[in-house]
Design a protein around this motif. Sequence first.
Motif, PDB file in Angstrom:
ATOM      1  N   ASN A 299       0.823  -1.216   0.000  1.00  9.87           N
ATOM      2  CA  ASN A 299       0.000   0.000   0.000  1.00  9.87           C
ATOM      3  C   ASN A 299       0.860   1.270   0.000  1.00  9.87           C
ATOM      4  O   ASN A 299       0.631   2.201  -0.780  1.00  9.87           O
ATOM      5  N   GLN A 303       0.299   3.123  -3.818  1.00  9.06           N
ATOM      6  CA  GLN A 303      -0.942   3.894  -3.867  1.00  9.06           C
ATOM      7  C   GLN A 303      -0.694   5.407  -4.004  1.00  9.06           C
ATOM      8  O   GLN A 303      -1.524   6.197  -3.610  1.00  9.06           O
ATOM      9  N   HIS A 304       0.445   5.742  -4.586  1.00  8.08           N
ATOM     10  CA  HIS A 304       0.762   7.166  -4.722  1.00  8.08           C
ATOM     11  C   HIS A 304       0.737   7.619  -6.185  1.00  8.08           C
ATOM     12  O   HIS A 304       1.054   8.763  -6.473  1.00  8.08           O
ATOM     13  N   LYS A 305       0.363   6.763  -7.097  1.00 12.31           N
ATOM     14  CA  LYS A 305       0.317   7.102  -8.514  1.00 12.31           C
ATOM     15  C   LYS A 305      -1.131   7.057  -9.011  1.00 12.31           C
ATOM     16  O   LYS A 305      -2.060   6.820  -8.230  1.00 12.31           O
ATOM     17  N   ASP A 306      -1.327   7.249 -10.294  1.00 12.52           N
ATOM     18  CA  ASP A 306      -2.677   7.356 -10.850  1.00 12.52           C
ATOM     19  C   ASP A 306      -3.241   6.002 -11.280  1.00 12.52           C
ATOM     20  O   ASP A 306      -3.985   5.925 -12.258  1.00 12.52           O
ATOM     21  N   ASN A 308      -5.787   3.609 -10.429  1.00 12.13           N
ATOM     22  CA  ASN A 308      -6.969   3.580  -9.558  1.00 12.13           C
ATOM     23  C   ASN A 308      -7.275   2.195  -9.002  1.00 12.13           C
ATOM     24  O   ASN A 308      -7.901   2.067  -7.941  1.00 12.13           O
ATOM     25  N   ASN A 311      -5.289   2.322  -5.926  1.00  8.43           N
ATOM     26  CA  ASN A 311      -5.681   3.428  -5.051  1.00  8.43           C
ATOM     27  C   ASN A 311      -7.004   3.157  -4.341  1.00  8.43           C
ATOM     28  O   ASN A 311      -7.218   3.632  -3.220  1.00  8.43           O
ATOM     29  N   SER A 312      -7.891   2.416  -4.988  1.00  2.33           N
ATOM     30  CA  SER A 312      -9.212   2.149  -4.401  1.00  2.33           C
ATOM     31  C   SER A 312      -9.242   0.873  -3.573  1.00  2.33           C
ATOM     32  O   SER A 312     -10.283   0.522  -3.009  1.00  2.33           O
TER      33      SER A 312
END
Length: 584
Positions: A299, A303-306, A308, A311-312
């Motif tokens: 994590n 989870q610091h890039k685009d 998704n 990130n979700s």
Amino acid sequence: MYRSHSCGALRESHIDTLVTLSGWVQKTRDKGFVVWVDIRDRYGITQLVFDEDRTPSELLEKARNLGREFVVQAKGKVIERASKNNNIPTGNIEVLVQELTVLNESKTPPFTIEDETDGGEDLRMKFRYLDLRRNPIKNNLVFRSKVSMEVRKYLSEQGFIEVETPYLIKSTPEGARDFVVPSRMNEGQFYALPQSPQTFKQLLMVGGLDKYFQIVKCFRDEDLRADRQPEFTQIDCEMAFVEQEDILNVFEGLTTYLLKEIKGIEVDAFPRITFDEAMKKYGNDKPDIRFGMEFGELNAVAQHKDFNVFNSAELVVGIAVPGGAGYTRKEIDKLIDWVRRPQIGAKGMVYVKCNEDGTFKSSVDKFYDREDLANWAKETQARAGDLICVLSGDVNKTRTQLSALRMELAERMGLRKPNEFAPLWVIDFPLLELDEETGHYHAMHHPFTSPKPGQLELLDTDPGAVRANAYDLVLNGNEIGGGSIRIHDKETQAVMFKHLGFTPEEAKAQFGFLMDAFQYGAPPHGGIAFGLDRLVAILGGQETIRDFIAFPKNNSGRDVMIDAPSPIDKVQLEELNLKLDIKS
């Protein structure tokens, strides 16, 4: 007498001895002037010989008419075998037969009674009594008997006494469904077959029998798998005046003893990890630690890039597959298809190849740079030449999915070696599990498990955080034993029942006998139960238990040999005061 020796006993030292053998005809070979008959029993095979020069014609003809699996008795002299067979212990001798008696004829069996048979599993289950004659099944049952005897020997030497407990008991909620038995003499009332002897062994501790064991049948009416049967056997044990450490030491000793006596293997390391650690590192509470591929949680570095998908997600987690960077795209696509199967349920898989030259090639190159992927490699302990497999989603589901992938990859790579043994204890389980459908808590082990010292008060404020004074013994990715320190006072047990949703009246109706017993000086106590079927199978280098049980049920819980379960006579139903609409 039917036999002076078994069919596996004769050697060159017996030459010129008159012997009597009895057994089954394995095969016959007729060369016209000579007939050879292989006769088999539990102990081995001996070749019988009949020839024109030394055998009366009527006896030679009798030998020619023998069929496979005929039961025969042969009397004769042991002689040196002209064409020796080094593949069997009796291969240097044969018996020149002087008398032959057919004790029983046999129909032609539906499959060959040989190690490599042509019979499918369903057919062999139907004719299990024939399957038992084959060496693989016979040897498994002999092996099981040896394990059972060594268990009894070890526990007896440790001061345990074997006590039988009842099979007709009261139905109690222990997790699985009970098999119930109607009482003819008590209309409308039922016994249950025990899922375990749990309450009785606790009562034995109240009774002062401070070290108890029993190799006992237990019954659970639940869905079946390859390693489950509706009736199974436990090595059931209980001790008084003990803490968790005492029990772990005694049963580490039992496991060490069995591995040494049965397999000739010395094991002295029994790592201990908590339930939470096992879930975080391996995704399940019975990890196979014969190989690595521990989970790396990503994590913080993913989870610091685009992207998704990550990130979700609640959890992004990966494993490093040794040497996996050499997989082709086609091989990786097959892995992705494997995790997408309904049985696993993942939506997809991200991968990273850690190349030998220090570069990385991933399926998400457009979102992550070399530094990012190097951080992934660090968290998963991946080395040059490895493949990182990454899954994401809900915490529990994702861990389960990655655990399944880890085990599948280990199987494919030959890392789960049947003659390598790695035990460990998993401790500090949650005391309670939340049923997401009902919103109610239920006992993770059983209602008599004690919370860890000092955590009883948490039941009122944060029941999900309470840890149990419970432990599982895991061997090669299989739980072989599980137990706990028990509650031994009425007040604590009443609190536990309350949090499991029992009213005081319900608790008294179900377990009043145990609560009453606790008022008469119950000692601190705890115990463990080993699954004998599973333990024997693992020691035997297998993970399915069916071939280590003499008369197992199939995946539907049926005994296809005797056709059970089956309808019973209407008169029996009336005697039992049962009214069922039975179709003819």
